[in-house]
Scaffold this motif. Structure first.
Motif, PDB file in Angstrom:
ATOM      1  N   GLU A 110     -28.193 -13.183 -33.125  1.00 24.30           N
ATOM      2  CA  GLU A 110     -28.651 -11.976 -33.110  1.00 24.30           C
ATOM      3  C   GLU A 110     -28.836 -11.216 -34.650  1.00 24.30           C
ATOM      4  O   GLU A 110     -29.983 -10.725 -35.083  1.00 24.30           O
ATOM      5  N   LYS A 123     -36.236 -18.259 -34.185  1.00 24.79           N
ATOM      6  CA  LYS A 123     -37.197 -17.178 -33.589  1.00 24.79           C
ATOM      7  C   LYS A 123     -36.877 -16.533 -32.297  1.00 24.79           C
ATOM      8  O   LYS A 123     -36.130 -17.091 -31.777  1.00 24.79           O
ATOM      9  N   ALA A 124     -37.477 -15.577 -32.160  1.00 26.36           N
ATOM     10  CA  ALA A 124     -37.085 -14.780 -30.659  1.00 26.36           C
ATOM     11  C   ALA A 124     -37.176 -15.578 -29.637  1.00 26.36           C
ATOM     12  O   ALA A 124     -36.195 -15.458 -28.968  1.00 26.36           O
ATOM     13  N   SER A 125     -38.293 -16.286 -29.468  1.00 24.15           N
ATOM     14  CA  SER A 125     -38.290 -17.054 -28.233  1.00 24.15           C
ATOM     15  C   SER A 125     -37.389 -18.178 -28.156  1.00 24.15           C
ATOM     16  O   SER A 125     -36.686 -18.466 -27.206  1.00 24.15           O
ATOM     17  N   LYS A 127     -34.290 -17.790 -29.438  1.00 22.76           N
ATOM     18  CA  LYS A 127     -33.088 -16.994 -29.095  1.00 22.76           C
ATOM     19  C   LYS A 127     -32.836 -16.872 -27.678  1.00 22.76           C
ATOM     20  O   LYS A 127     -31.638 -16.894 -27.301  1.00 22.76           O
ATOM     21  N   ILE A 128     -33.956 -16.397 -26.991  1.00 22.73           N
ATOM     22  CA  ILE A 128     -33.941 -16.269 -25.621  1.00 22.73           C
ATOM     23  C   ILE A 128     -33.460 -17.441 -24.832  1.00 22.73           C
ATOM     24  O   ILE A 128     -32.696 -17.270 -23.945  1.00 22.73           O
TER      25      ILE A 128
END
Length: 454
Positions: A110, A123-125, A127-128
């Motif tokens: 994070e 990237k955020a995707s 991480k998800i």
């Protein structure tokens, strides 16, 4: 003092205060008896710093006197090597669990300190996706184990459990009436082992709590290679499906987006989140700021270029395809519209990635090389120098024109007989005539073309 045996221990009656019974044969081995009657075996020794230590071995009844003697001998052997068995035991008990390690990893993730492809923060995707695999597979299957105790066999067992669907289920998400369907399977198992390997690498290199990564060297199942691609009849069918859907105003924007994905080979997310500043119609290219491969410059085929030239780019939204209610966000109804557009059709099984794969396959059919196709798609192998260039190779633009134009014609129902561009002399001569005689009128140009063809 006699040898400490079961008989001796059984005859040791409890007293008002704790007392010790020593073994007459093995120095340091004994049992202490509590007023409650509990008898506990121990070994007494001095460590390398000459500090006296007493390590419990187990309660009488749970282990036998002979088993306790064996443990005492092993402990004293460690002492003779300069080790401290009690300190080692305490350290092992204090070692963090896999769940605790995952929590530390997530905090670093994070904070952007876990690097992914190309040495860039994930990237955020991504991480998800990682969080999903950690919380739905790794923690349920390995979370309670101590990190220092995890073996390759444990990782292999976890992988097989995921393949078998042991972690499958349906979970609620933060969205209203949202749910996440966890299926497991071969692909998920293989990628989860890869993620676990990254987590253990973090434990080894950043935390220093393990010396060997137990996830390395695991034989992972080969993920299924996606073979689905559209043939020319299916491209024409796609054109008909999109034309029918466009008659409903609700789907007009989604239809346009699908056509651009098909003709450009872009990823779905790249088109959905396309910003106006990323369009370079003068240079005939996309200048993506942030893709799966980082910054990426990609050629724009003529049909795609003409579409964006004609599209109204006025308005305050930074996105080419803005949200319907919130202009500050990209269009969010694409996945839902996609399902409704293709439901019940002969192409109900395709995805946006199939369109991208089909673009690459058709480019191959038309005779373009792997390195050219990689550059058209924005793969790392084809865009290594893209961060340094400001104008695209003319041959690359020609390739984009050829592939996009061919797909555009198929979507409009054309019956074509494709050939390698390099082997199509007529196309090459016509293109050369247009290039060399840009100022001639159409009649003179046609005459010149006939002379060259002769």
């Amino acid at each position: 003092m006699s040898k400490l045996t079961k008989t001796v221990v059984d005859k040791s009656e409890p007293r008002d205060r704790q007392y010790t019974v020593w073994c007459g044969e093995l120095k340091g081995f004994g049992v202490f008896v509590l007023p409650s009657g509990t008898r506990t075996y121990f070994v007494d020794y001095r460590n390398a710093n000459n500090v006296r230590r007493r390590m419990k071995l187990g309660r009488h009844g749970q282990i036998t006197a002979e088993q306790a003697r064996t443990l005492a001998i092993q402990a004293l052997a460690e002492v003779s090597k300069g080790n401290d068995p009690l300190e080692n035991r305490n350290s092992a008990r204090k070692a963090i669990s896999v769940k605790e390690l995952c929590e530390l990893y997530i905090a670093e993730l994070e904070a952007g300190r876990i690097l992914g492809k190309g040495g860039r923060p994930k990237k955020a995707s991504t991480k998800i996706t990682d969080l999903g695999r950690i919380n739905r597979h790794i923690i349920p299957l390995l979370g309670k184990k101590r990190v220092t105790h995890v073996t390759k066999a444990d990782v292999t067992t976890m992988m097989k459990d995921i393949m078998a669907g042991k972690t499958r289920g349906i979970e609620k998400t933060e969205k209203l009436r949202g749910k996440s369907i966890v299926r497991g399977g071969i692909g998920v198992a293989s990628r989860t082992v890869g993620l676990l390997g990254g987590i253990f690498t973090y434990a080894r290199d950043d935390l220093g709590i393990i010396e060997v990564n137990p996830a390395h060297g695991i034989r992972k199942p080969k993920d299924a290679v996606r073979q689905r691609r559209l043939n020319e009849d299916e491209y024409r069918a796609l054109g008909r499906i999109l034309a029918n859907a466009a008659e409903d105003e609700r789907y007009t924007r989604t239809v346009e987006m699908i056509r651009q994905i098909a003709m450009s080979g872009c990823r779905r997310s790249e088109v959905i989140k396309l910003r106006k500043t990323e369009l370079d119609t003068v240079g005939s290219c996309f200048r993506f700021e942030d893709t799966k491969e980082g910054q990426s410059v990609r050629p724009m085929g003529l049909p795609v270029l003409e579409y964006f030239d004609e599209r109204d780019m006025s308005g305050d939204s930074p996105y080419v395809f803005p949200g319907e209610r919130n202009l500050a966000k990209p269009f969010g109804s694409f996945p839902r519209h996609w399902e409704k557009i293709f439901a019940g059709t002969e192409l109900a099984d395709i995805t946006a990635h199939v369109l991208r794969h089909s673009f690459a396959s058709l480019a191959n059919d038309l005779g373009f090389t792997e390195i050219t196709i990689a550059a058209l798609l924005g793969h790392a192998t084809g865009s290594i120098t893209s961060r340094y260039v400001h104008t695209l190779d003319a041959a690359l633009v020609m390739a984009a024109d050829t592939v996009s134009g061919y797909i555009h014609a198929l979507l409009n129902g054309a019956e074509l007989t494709h050939t390698h561009y390099a082997l199509d002399r007529g196309s090459r001569k016509a293109a050369l005539v247009r290039f060399l005689t840009p100022h001639q009128d159409s009649t003179a140009q046609a005459e010149t073309s006939q002379r060259l063809a002769a």
